[in-house]
Each structure stands twice: as structure tokens, then as C-alpha cells.
Scaffold this active site. Structure first.
Site, PDB file in Angstrom:
ATOM      1  N   GLY A   1     -92.500 -46.929   0.228  1.00  0.00           N
ATOM      2  CA  GLY A   1     -93.029 -45.822   1.002  1.00  0.00           C
ATOM      3  C   GLY A   1     -92.833 -46.067   2.491  1.00  0.00           C
ATOM      4  N   CYS A   2     -92.825 -44.998   3.266  1.00  0.00           N
ATOM      5  CA  CYS A   2     -92.533 -45.112   4.692  1.00  0.00           C
ATOM      6  C   CYS A   2     -93.647 -45.886   5.407  1.00  0.00           C
ATOM      7  CB  CYS A   2     -92.328 -43.735   5.311  1.00  0.00           C
ATOM      8  SG  CYS A   2     -93.592 -42.517   4.895  1.00  0.00           S
ATOM      9  N   TYR A   3     -94.903 -45.506   5.181  1.00  0.00           N
ATOM     10  CA  TYR A   3     -96.004 -46.253   5.790  1.00  0.00           C
ATOM     11  C   TYR A   3     -95.972 -47.711   5.338  1.00  0.00           C
ATOM     12  CZ  TYR A   3     -98.632 -42.062   7.341  1.00  0.00           C
ATOM     13  OH  TYR A   3     -99.062 -40.920   7.967  1.00  0.00           O
TER      14      TYR A   3
END
Lengths: 338, 338, 338, 338
Positions: free
Chosen positions: B152-154
Site C-alpha cells: 500500500g502507498c501509506y
């Protein structure tokens, strides 16, 4: 004596500004506020940040009998065009003064509605009765009016700039290159209006025929030889900036334009014209009920650039509706607006 | 020899960046691109502005047989979570190497899916087979992998900042206050994501349980005593800025942190750590495949603030997927990315 | 009887908001407005778009004798820190009630000024006399006060969120991750604050020691075990969003927090606390004098996330100054603000 | 064989894009990069985010002997107008091929410089030698050229749209209503260009005489009866959107315009013309070296609206400079740009 007002379409951008203004208007009392089913039951203060702590009726889903039961003296319609067209005759039958912020009664010629609005006008007989509420140009027609068509936002900015020049516009070519913030399109659940798509973007739309074009043209009359209107979408929430390029049929002096504007607006509380060569920026009017106009002559007076700026939700919608409300009922034009 | 690649979900934000990267990748050949019905038939170059003039296959509506017919060696899924969860076992059966940019194979524990993703995982048996593709921390596991769960980006921004500190995090409290541009939410047809609502706004969301929280926690292991993750929405198109507040269980020296980062990333082409006290800004990574990390010790070394920035669509999605693609097939890690 | 007010620093962002508010305040009369040489002679209405058509004195270059000649009852200083520190003793000598929006009288401990403000305080003897004007926590101290230090914008948002929790904060760790629009930095002629550099950007600053840190710490007292303050710059004009991460020394119930906030603010017209789990967004307060606070407990009540939002130029500066003005002189707290 | 290139003004917006492009250009080798004193000593990779990890010379303060010592084959000047005007004759004396991105050699008529550029041209004798580098309209003049005046950003967008229509423009009135992002003004340390002032704003400027007006007029020749140019400032970092309103002297068919554009640009890799009635948006070209053009006829073919969009820093500056570099030296026009 206060005037009982009701707002239909209270939770859209223009409607919310209208509720915010009317809640503070010394001569208005908010009788009821209506919206679509989705917002029914929302507390009054949720309509607009400025209403925090202000008492008022809950938002209701629109129901005509419920509306009548709240006994409004004046009704404001901030509704989709077709809904306004359907509601206005019913309100007329009940003799309720109506200020319609939609486009449904702005054109006299019913035959334009299918083309520009996409529907056959269901109450064409009332088009002649509607006062076109460009306040500064209504002369005595607003006093006691029962149906007011509040002008379009683009049309307001452009007509306020052009109407004073009527005597100079015979045979003129007029090109209106207008730019609007996104709230002009209302609340939109659309990828095209998402911040991800619009941030850093700019585009033209409706070039071949925006519905404000016949509105502007019909108000300007037959003088100009050519009028075009090209709207653009600015990646900001609010404000309209109209750059109007005029080609006159003769040479014009700066003093002539200044005199025309001075005669038109020296006594107008919400329209301000700058000195020749000084052009307003959008920020000077956003959040205010004012229009600012600047002009610059070019090409030995044969051409002019006129810039007119307004807040599309205020002078282009809600605050002009309040100006009209004030005039209809004989209140001071600035009441509730300064 | 080129690798035939296919991208499903090619017209979303991450998918479009992926197509743009792969179109220029010297070892990749784009076999096919798929999207939802709405985009079927769109020309290849319409996927991303950078593809103007670049030849490639038309966008097709997803059809599994059509996909197989294009004979891809590697499949990239930039699809909704549930669609990935359904497609992956079918691709596994066909022995097609798959890099999944959705969240469907990021967690080992199938029981977390109903709570954080809202569905029962239909192919839980494959969760153990998926390599969690935080490239810089995959050691040898990517080489020859057949299923990669792209982080995921976060999680990417936060784990790249925290993983090197593993030896210092025993008993630590870790608070991740993260901020993302709106493209992290994908293309959204919603009033809430319209520019009219988001311009000038800022908000927190998912405080009680965002799906990247268990992803981060599971990758960090049992060392930290407490981990919270609070994401916020920035009114800009792209980029993630994670401010990580660490409370250590003992006093830490700047040199210890610098040494830990140096050991982890001195040889990493896409992760860069600034000197103690120097914090990166978002703009330095937007549009690039890089992560930048800065840190500042406070409170006599008992506390630290670490800032980690990435472009959510690149290092947080598409370019990390290409890093993983390169590692799987033995290409240089920077191929197609510099 | 009206109170004659004078504003020094009238053309900065906070000063302009203050003039706009005071021009409509029923009990205030604007005696004079001062700014730097560059703005001298500007018409009153040019100070703020909302003043269009409003009469008032021209902007003058600051001159102490000229200021005295306009015979103000109350002076508002929206001036740089060092200028305030120099003016306040002269105003005290003239027995003019002063509300200082700078940071010059916010700290009791003069020894902090060289470190956090970069100058030796020239009138340290007055520090004890200044009332710290966080209005809702001033109890009776504002009534009749002659010198009020208007709180910092960040400090206002954070202290309004934390002060009610005093009894719960013994031994707590408090991490304030705050985000501000650019107007918090004042009007800046700097490439770093240009739209070209800031659009799409986000950054942290002052991590090792922002001047609002000792202000917050001194107002909170010795209860908390650790307090950090990390400010960030949002690429928007105005608003502060503070995310406060609390680690309690014991387990706390949502009802305890709700009760603490209720006791503190049920009667406060400008502070509003949402239900547990509901967090405010920035837009709900921008352009208003209100603070909104939301909270969410985590980790079995050992941790909380509190969000506090204000308009930095209003509740964080000008409208809080008007609240203080009202309290000093015995006007209703909401006068001129609703 | 590689071409040694040097860039003066490497840290401005256009210069940085140029360095970024040339660093990846297969036939260019960066010999040296110069900037003002303030940036001297900065590492090469600090010039642009895309240069992270790319080796190259440090930024030096401009010194003519130091410049010569790096032995460049081609010099790019991304410098203020007066500095270019002073450097070009010295470079000509050294027989160094020069591509000047400033306005100093764009006009043939030296008498226009005092009025539009504010200085007497110090090397007017070279004006005739400069090739006006609107690449697509240079025919054979670029091959082997020693001095190229790279066109202005506005002029590029407008001339690419109008030059193909030359045969239709006899007696026409042409109104160019253009909008530019703020990077067009360079890095500005000015309150007027701060985000606090520009966010949500929009304004016109230079209405009475912008320096791109004579540049456009001189390239169009004597055909048109009237040409006006009104630039506006968009509150976004980059991109130019030109709306061109044409009044023809006769009736024109869509097919005539389409044929004219087709003849001009079918073989041009960086200019793309959409079908009649389809208008491009700004985002489709930002970050790319492309120009997109759309057109719509109105008023029975007597009027047209043409929209032309470019990235002001690329096709309006750096990428057009690289096109010109490629043509001068006989490289493929797309080398280093696709």
C-alpha cells in the site's frame, strides 16, 4: 414587519449562501427550508458554516403542502431548471411572491428552452410575467413584482459590464471570454469535477452554445452585430472573471466609457467601475456582493477590453436575489448585505 | 528477450502510470491493457499524456479468455480488491506471474479481510504464497516469485522509514500521522472528492481503523509497544507525506539512526536519507520513483520525528511494481525507471 | 458609548481581518489605522474586500504622536514581535488598553525570548502584567485588563483541545502534529512562499523548536510527561488543523472526555465539541470565529486522537482579539462576531 | 559523437527543465551549468527532482572565462533578457552555437526593445542573424544555425495555432485571450506571487502592451486587420491555454481549417490537432513536449474559436529548445524528448 421567507434547494451552493444571508436579514424570517430527500432532517446550522449557533427550521424534503403550511410570503427557488418550471405556476396560483434562481424564466422566447435547456417549457404563459432581475437595470419593475427570474451568473457579470455601453454598441462585435470557478456547476458527483482531475487544469466548454448566450443576447437587444460567449472552468471554488473584447463601429474615447459607467453606477451600492486602464482581480470580490468593472481602450479607440468580476454564488446568485427581495418589498437595497 | 506484460485496470490513476512506465521499459512489451466496460475501445495513447504518439493495444473490457489469448508473461493487477482476489487464483492456475497492486494479498491473516476490506477472502490459501513486495526489504524472495503483493502507498512510505530502525523499536510507541493527495483514493465520482468541496480543505479519516494499519503492523512485527496510523487528505492531486513520531524505550543518538539508515539504503537506488535535522518536502519526490527520508531526534534522544515522502502513484504503486517486475525477472532494478 | 479603537499593522492578514470585524462592531469606532510606510495613504476600504463602501480613516504610516492624537481607548497591535515589545511600554505609560496579537507578551519567562524570538526582551517587567488571552480560559482576568497577549494561532487550536483534559493529562505524552495554511506566516515576499513552489507541496518546519512550543507548554503546566509540537505548511491560504496524539497514563472512557469538554465549553459560543468518533474538517471553520474539536479513543482508552480546527486569522488572531476586547470592556462576548 | 552543452540560468524554472531533458539526451553531454551567485556550488542533482542519482557538474556562478574553459559546443541561455543580449555577441565571437530562451533576439526591429523590454538593444546588429526557433515553421533555417531565438511561451501556443491559417487570415480580426500558470513569470520573491495572494485568484495583466504582442504580430505578418493579445494569470504552477477568437473576412468551412492544420502538422511529432468541435484541456499537455489544438467554427463560418495548449516550460521553452538543438545538429527531432 418581517417577511416570512422559504428557500427550496437550501443545501446547494447558491441555496446555502442564500440561507446564510437571509438568516441575518433584519426584515426576513426564515419560515422553512427544503432540499432533496437526501438532506431531509439536517439541522438548520448544518447548511452553512456561518450559521453555527443560529436557530432555524430543520431541512425538509420538498413537499408542496408542507411548504404552503409554513405560510411563506416570499419563496426563493434555488432548484434545478425543470423543477422551477413546474413549481412556479403552483406558487403563482397561491399568490406567493417567487424569486427563481434557476434559468426557467430568464428567456421570453419559449422556443429556446428545448434547445438550450433540454425541455419543453411547461408554463410558457408565465414567461412574459417574469421580471428579469438584473437589479441595477430593473428600474421600477421590481417593486411589487410577483415573479422574478434571477439572472445567470455569467450573464450578470457580462450584462453589468455591457448594458451601460448600449449607445456605443451599435454594429459592434462582442466576444465574451469568461472564466468561472467550479461552484457555478453546483455540487457534482462526477470524476470530471473531482480535485484529482481539475487541480492544475483549465478548459473551455459549451463553445457551440451555452445557455447563458441567448440570455445575454436577448438582454442586449439588436444593437451588436455579433456576440459570442465562451465559458471556461477555473480550478478554484468560486468567482467569475469575464474578459469582454469589444470591436466598436467607431472610435471611442476613454471619457465616453467612463461617463457611461458613471451615469449607470454612481448610485449603485454593489457595482464599482475602476479608472481607465485599471483592471480588477477576482479576489477583490469573492465573498462579497459586489461587481467590479475595469476597461482599457485599444487600437485608437476602435477596440476595448472590459473585465467584470463577481462572486458567482453572491452577486451571480444569492446576494442579487436578496437585492431583488429588498426592492420587491421596499426595503433598502443594501439591507442584509452590508 | 522481452517480457510480454498485460495490465488490468489500466485507466485508473495507478494503472495509467504503470502503462506509461512499461511502455518505455526496454525489456517489456505491452501485450494487452484492460479496463472496465466504460473505457473499452479507447486508444492506447489516451491512457496517459506521456503516451502521445506511442503505439500500443487498444483498451479492452476485461474478459479472462481474451486476456489469456494475448499470452502475457507477467500480469499487473491495478484492480479493486475483490476483483484481484478473484483473478489471482485463475492466473495462478495458468502459471502467469502476477503483480497485484490491490490489497488482496498483503495480509497473511485471512481473518482480517472481513474487518478491513469488507469481504471474506475467496482465495485465502494463496496468502502465504504471496511475496510482500516492499522491494528494498525483499532480500532474495522476489527472484522468480509468481505472486507479488505490491504494498500500500501509506505502508510503503512508513515501512521504508521504520524497517531500518527495527533494532531500536523494541518497546517503542509509534504514531504515524500521514497525509495523502487525493489520487490515493482513485478516480472518484463523489461530491466529497469534488474540487468545490476539497479546495482549501483538510481532514482526517479512518482514524479508528484504516486498512493500511494491519499491513504496517504485521510487517513491523512484535517489537513496538504501540502503533497508531492516522491518515489525512491533502487538497492536492498526488504525494504522501508521513510524519512518524517515535517514543523510544531508551536514549538514541543521531549517529545510531544515521548508521541504521545508511546500512539499509546506501545501495538502494530509490531510497534516500537526509542528514540529521534535514526534512524532505513533498515536491522533491512527486513525479519520481524515489522515497526521501529525514529525521530529527528530540527529548534527549528519547523521541524522534521521522518524515518519509513518496509519490503515492509511483513508489507507492506503479514504480515499485516495476522494481518488483525487474527483480522477479532478473533485470536491473532501475531498468525502465531512470 | 462607543470605544475608540486603533489598529497598528492594519494591512497584514490578521490586521485586515481585525479592521473588517471592528468596522462592523456596534460598540467600536475606528479612530485610526496604521501600517508601514509602503501602505501609507491607502484608503480605508482597500484594507479588506468586505470594507467596500465602508467609511473610515486612511491608512497612515506609524507615528507614535499621530497615534496618540487620534485618542484611542483600545489599541490593537498586529505588528512584528519586536515592534510590539517596543510599543507596549509606551502605550502602558499612556494608560491605553492594549491587545497585542504578536508573541511579545505570551511568555512569562523573559529568558525564552532570545532563543525562540531572537531578541532580548526590552520590557520584561511587563510580562507578568499581560493577561494570556485564550478567552475561554481567562475566567475573570480579562475584565478591565490593560494588556492582553493574544495567543498564537497554533497555541489556540491546541490549548482549546487540551486544557479541558487537564485532569487526565498527568504523566501523559502529547504529540501535536499541526498543519497551517500559508497566511499564518504573514505576507511573504519570498520564492519559498510563491505559488509556483508551494502548489502541490507540503512540508514540516520548526521541528526542533517552534516558538509556539514553549507557549503551549507553559500554559499546560507540569502535568504532561512529554509534549512535542511539529508544525507543517499546507498549500492553502488559511486554516489550522491540529492532530493531537495523546498517550494517557491510565485508561480513559469516551464519556470522561465528553464530560470534560462539556463542562468546559457548553456555554462557550465559539468552541464546539463533536461526538466521540466524529472529527471536524477544516472547511467547517474557515471564515468563522469558531473552533471545532473532535476526539477518538484508541488502544483500549490508553490513547486518544484529538482534532482541533480554527481559522488562523480569526479564532487564531482577529476574532479572538475581539472576544478579548468584548470581555475587557464588558460587552457581550459575541458582539461584532455573529 | 556527443555534443558538449552548457546551460546558463540552470536553476530557474525553464533552465531546470532544460537540464533535466539534456541530462537524458543520448547525443548531449553536459559540460557545465551556471546560475547566479546564490546557487553556486549546488550539486547537479539538486537542479531538478528527476536528476536524483544522475551525475553531472556542480552549479557554478556565471563567469565567462570559466564557461569557455568547459569548451561547450552548444550554449543554452535561460537568462534574463539583458544578460542574454550582452552574452550573445561574446558567444558569437567565440563561434559557440547559441540557443537563447530569453526574448532578446526574438524581434527583428531593434526599436521595439526600449518600449517592450525596457532597454536599448546592445547588439542590434545580430538581430537579423537570429533564427526565430518556432521549430515547426523553420523549414531549413535551423540546420547549422549559430544563433536561435527560442520563441516566447505565449507566442508559441498562439503562433502554432495561427500560422497554418495564414491563407484564411487576410483582413481578419484576431483576439488572443491567453491564460498562463505562474511559472511563466519565473521564480518570484514577491507578495503578489505568494500562494496566500494567488490561491483562488485570477487576473489579467499587460493588456495595453505585453512583449509577446509584437513577437506574435511580427511573425504573423500584415494579413490580419487587427490582433490583440490579453494574457491572464492562472493560479496553477504551469501550462498555457490560449483561446483565440477569429473574425474572418469571409465564410470558412470546417474542412478548410482541418485541411490547413493537416497539411501543417500531420508530420509534426509534437503538434496535434483535434477534430472540429473538440477542444483540448490543459492537463493533456502539462509535463509533455506537445501542443494540442482544437477549433470550433461559429456564426456561419465567419468566426472561429481556436484553443491551443502547451506546457509553458516545455514546448513553451525547454523542449522546444531541444527540438531546435536537434535540428541544428542533425539529430532526429524527437531525440531526447520521447
Amino acid at each position: 414587519m418581517t417577511n416570512r421567507v422559504s428557500i427550496v434547494g437550501a443545501t446547494g451552493y447558491s441555496g446555502a449562501e442564500l440561507v446564510s444571508l437571509l438568516a441575518k436579514h433584519p426584515s426576513a424570517e426564515i419560515a422553512s427550508v427544503f432540499s432533496s430527500e437526501a438532506n431531509a432532517g439536517a439541522p438548520f446550522a448544518s447548511i452553512h458554516p456561518s450559521l453555527r449557533g443560529v436557530a432555524g427550521p430543520r431541512v425538509e424534503a420538498l413537499d408542496f403542502d408542507a411548504l404552503l403550511a409554513t405560510d411563506p410570503d416570499t419563496l426563493f427557488l434555488a432548484t434545478p431548471n425543470e423543477l422551477s418550471a413546474e413549481l412556479v405556476p403552483r406558487l403563482a396560483a397561491e399568490k406567493i411572491t417567487t424569486i427563481d434562481l434557476s434559468g426557467s424564466f430568464r428567456l421570453r422566447d419559449a422556443s429556446l428552452y428545448p434547445l438550450f435547456y433540454g425541455f419543453d417549457h411547461p408554463s410558457a404563459g408565465l414567461l412574459d410575467r417574469a421580471v428579469y432581475g438584473l437589479t441595477e437595470w430593473c428600474n421600477g419593475s421590481l417593486e411589487g413584482a410577483t415573479l422574478v427570474a434571477n439572472p445567470g451568473c455569467y450573464a450578470t457579470s457580462i450584462l453589468l459590464a455591457l448594458r451601460p455601453l448600449d449607445p456605443l454598441l451599435g454594429g459592434a462585435t462582442i466576444i465574451c471570454d469568461a472564466k468561472s470557478g467550479v461552484s457555478g456547476a453546483g455540487k457534482r458527483a462526477s470524476v470530471d469535477y473531482s480535485l484529482g482531475e481539475l487541480a492544475g487544469n483549465f478548459s473551455a466548454y459549451g463553445v457551440a452554445g451555452h445557455r447563458h448566450q441567448p440570455e445575454i443576447a436577448s438582454q442586449l437587444g439588436d444593437g451588436p452585430a455579433f456576440l459570442s460567449f465562451v465559458p471556461h472552468l477555473l480550478p478554484i471554488p468560486r468567482g467569475i472573471f469575464s474578459t469582454i473584447h469589444i470591436g466598436f463601429d467607431r472610435s471611442v474615447e476613454p471619457g465616453e466609457m467612463a461617463a457611461a459607467y458613471s451615469e449607470a453606477y454612481d448610485a449603485a451600492p454593489f457595482v464599482h467601475v475602476l479608472d481607465h486602464g485599471d483592471l480588477p482581480s477576482l479576489r477583490s470580490v469573492v465573498g462579497t456582493p459586489h461587481c467590479e468593472i475595469g476597461f482599457q481602450l485599444l487600437g485608437e479607440g476602435r477596440r476595448a477590453v472590459v473585465v467584470s468580476v463577481i462572486d458567482n454564488l453572491l452577486k451571480g446568485a444569492a446576494s442579487q436575489a436578496v437585492q431583488n427581495f429588498n426592492r420587491i418589498h421596499g426595503y433598502a437595497e443594501t439591507e442584509g448585505l452590508s
